[in-house]
Each structure stands twice: as C-alpha cells, then as structure tokens.
Design a protein around this motif. Structure first.
Motif: not given
Ligand code: NAD
Ligand code: 572
Ligand code: ZN
Length: 355
Positions: A171-175, A245-254, A268-273
C-alpha cells in the motif's frame, strides 16, 4: 602460477583512457573461485572512472579492470571451498568485507571500513574473460535464471536495499526521482513489495516511457520548475503526498523536491550520489519528521533476488537490457553508454557463447 593465455580485459588507465588488454589468468586462493565470466553490465560508475579517472576520493592510480555487475561459470575452486564446484553458474556480489568486524556481525557488512569492491580503485573488476573472487560472495544460479539476469542482480540489489531502508510495504505510495537503471530497479522492487502507487520523474521522455512499460503508475517529466513547484505537481498527480521518496538522480534540485514532496512522518532515501555538499530544506524536513536516509550499495540481497527470479515475479528485470556487445567490442559499448543511449548495456565475455 599465473598463465598468459587469453584473458582479454577492459582496463582503465586514468581519465579518458580505456584499453582492451590481455592479462594473465589468476589462480584462486584457498577460499576463492576462478570464474569464466559470461555477462557484465556497464554501470554509470564504470563510465565515470573512464571519463574522470576518479569518483570522489577513489582515484585510478594504477591500471584497473572495470566491471562489477557480473555472472559466469566456476571453472576452478580453492582448496577450502565446499559450496561450489566447477561447472556451477554463479552471480557475483562484487563488494566483500575483508574482516569479520562489528558491522559484519550485525549483518550490515556493506558498512565495514574494510569493504573492498571490484572496479573501485584499487580493486580490479570483472570485465574480462577470467576472474577470481571470494567464493562466499558467489551465488549459484538455478536453472531458469539466465547469466544476464545473474549480472542484473547487482543493480537490482541497490533497489532492494533502498526499498528495505525506505520501509516500502503493502500500500505504500512512492515517488522515485530519476528513471535511469537505478530508479527503474527501485520501481520494480517497490511494486513487487506491494507498493500501491509509484510515480517516477525524469528529464527524458524516452526514460519515462521505459518506466511506464516497466510498471510505473504515473510518470512526470521534470522541466525547469522550482523544487516547491515540482513537489506540488507531484502531489497533484499522486492525489496526495508520497509516503516515501527514493531519490535516484543525485541532483540537488531533486533532493530538495524529495523533501518538500514527502508526507510528514515519511521517509526520503538518498540513493543518487552527486555533489558532496548540497543545500537542503532541513527545517522543512525536521519539523515535519521526514526521515532522510542514505544507502551504501547493499547487503544480504543476492539470495532473495535469486529466489524472486526463480519465482518468475521479476521477469520484467530482463527488459532493462537494451544493448549487447561482445567483449571485443567493449570500447564501442562504453561509447554507447557514455552517449546515454538505452538503459542497461551488457557485455558478453564468453567467446564460447557468442551473441
Ligand atoms: P543515470 O545517470 O543513468 O540516471 C539518473 C537519471 O536521473 C537520468 O535518467 C537523468 O535524466 C535523471 N535526472 C537528472 N536530473 C534530473 C532532474 N532534475 N529531474 C528528474 N530526473 C533527473 O544513473 P543510474 O545508474 O540510474 O544511477 C542513479 C544514481 O544512483 C547515481 O547518482 C549513482 O551514482 C547512484 N548510485 C548510488 C548507489 C549507492 O550505493 N548509494 C549505488 C548505485 C548507484
Ligand atoms: O553498483 C554499485 C555502485 N555504487 C555506486 C555507483 C554505482 N554503482 N556508488 C556511488 C559511488 N560510491 S562512492 O562511495 N565510491 C566510489 C566508493 O563514491 C559508491 C556507491
Ligand atoms: Zn554500479
């Protein structure tokens, strides 16, 4: 004694210089296996080491074989190896801790300061014909799981670890920000863990199309919005704020968008480096109890990835592969990756099983 028969290898010598070179075939140590490599995926980090000769403090100071997404067949085992034998097909977990320290004892061996990853300087990678690896980090592939799927377990593991750290559940809603290979494996794992709705963003319409084909519920092309505007657009399309939210770009704006978009109490999980120093809306995150977590590769993922592949519920993983090249054509493969074409490029290293 090392032999000098054909061990064609893709070697980076520093920024801008990769060559195909014949190296000697190594001998397995007591707890190691010699593997005839079959398939190797090209990762963004391989391209980065080639283009820049470094990632952060990890500098190519001597020639290094690239490649860390691999599978192959065991051809020789060290004298202490009991769980593998010649002929076994295996997937390789590239990062191996060198000591059984406190992190290993609690199962978080990826955090060990002694972790040593192939194709991260100074460790040679597996983009070659013959490669030696710690046998405990080689996992037998059952019949029905292909060598290419075996190689894809490495990026898949990043997705598994990210979803575990995020607490993805039924049931998670994810970005997900970014529809590169890593954003897409996060999508696949999140859906198979029971996520209700997954929305994914990217700058590239082609990548968003791929995401849609791989099961994304909603895709959104990022334009030149402010992070707050982008977060509002995300929440509008999702009919609410994502739990995760799983951040997979590493971009500051994201990263900024990820924080603004995630619901209070969410993660928020920071994947992108990307850049080592970024501005983030820290008060927004802390006063809304949005947890910000990082990930460092993965741990304890190969066995479950193999089980999921056997179950057939991850068959879509194989559609990540958009290009295939022989080992002899590796330099063309790297040019293709550098141009950002396709998603996952696989190099076939086994000349007895040509493309
Ligand atoms: P990639 O470059 O192929 O994909 C990144 C995607 O982000 C691209 O499709 C790009 O178009 C998109 N993007 C860039 N700016 C954007 C923006 N403003 N809005 C929306 N999308 C944007 O890379 P990848 O192989 O998918 O890896 C993703 C990231 O994960 C990299 O930073 C990589 O270093 C990192 N990574 C981290 C770990 C870890 O252990 N933390 C492991 C593997 C990879
Ligand atoms: O598949 C493992 C992997 N890890 C990546 C990138 C691509 N593939 N990471 C990003 C770079 N770091 S690092 O800490 N480093 C070079 C050791 O900057 C590791 C994780
Ligand atoms: Zn990688």
């Amino acid at each position: 004694m090392a032999s000098t028969v054909d061990n064609l290898s893709v070697v980076v010598h520093g920024a801008g210089v990769i060559r195909l070179e014949n190296q000697s075939i190594p001998e397995p140590g007591r707890n190691e296996v010699l593997i005839k490599i079959h398939s190797v995926g090209i990762c963004g980090s391989d391209v980065h080491f080639w283009q820049h000769g470094r990632i952060g403090d990890f500098v190519v100071q001597k020639p290094m074989v690239l490649g860390h997404e691999s599978s192959g067949a065991v051809i020789k085992v060290g004298c202490d190896v009991t769980h593998l034998r010649a002929g076994d097909r295996v997937a390789i977990e590239p990062a191996v801790p060198q000591e059984n320290d406190d992190f290993c004892k609690i199962g978080r061996y990826n955090l060990s300061p002694t972790i040593f990853c192939c194709a991260t300087p100074p460790g040679n990678g597996s983009l070659c014909r013959y490669y030696v690896h710690n046998a405990n980090f080689c996992y037998k592939l059952p019949e029905g799981v292909s060598y290419e799927e075996g190689a894809l377990i490495e990026p898949l593991s990043v997705g598994i670890h990210a979803c575990r750290r995020a607490g993805v559940t039924f049931g998670s809603n994810i970005l997900i920000c970014g529809a590169g290979p890593i954003g897409l494996v996060c999508l696949l794992v999140a859906k198979s863990m029971g996520a209700a709705k997954v929305m994914i963003t990217d700058l590239s319409p082609e990548r968003l199309l791929m995401a849609k084909e791989m099961g994304a519920d909603i895709t959104l092309q990022a334009k030149r919005e402010t992070p707050q505007e982008m977060a509002d657009a995300v929440c509008g399309h999702l009919s609410g704020m994502p739990d995760i939210t799983m951040e997979c770009t590493g971009a500051e704006v994201c990263i900024q968008t990820a924080i603004y978009a995630t619901r209070s109490g969410g993660t928020v999980v920071l994947v992108g480096l990307g850049s080592p120093m970024v501005n983030i809306p820290i008060l927004n995150a802390s006063t809304r109890e949005v947890d910000i977590k990082g990930i460092f590769r993965y741990c304890n993922t190969w066995p479950m990835a193999i089980s999921m592949l056997v179950s057939g519920r991850l068959n879509v993983l194989r559609s990540l592969v958009t290009h295939r090249f022989s080992l002899e054509d590796s330099l063309q493969a790297f040019e293709t990756a550098h141009q950002g074409l396709g998603i996952k490029i696989i190099i076939r290293c086994d000349k007895d099983d040509p493309l």
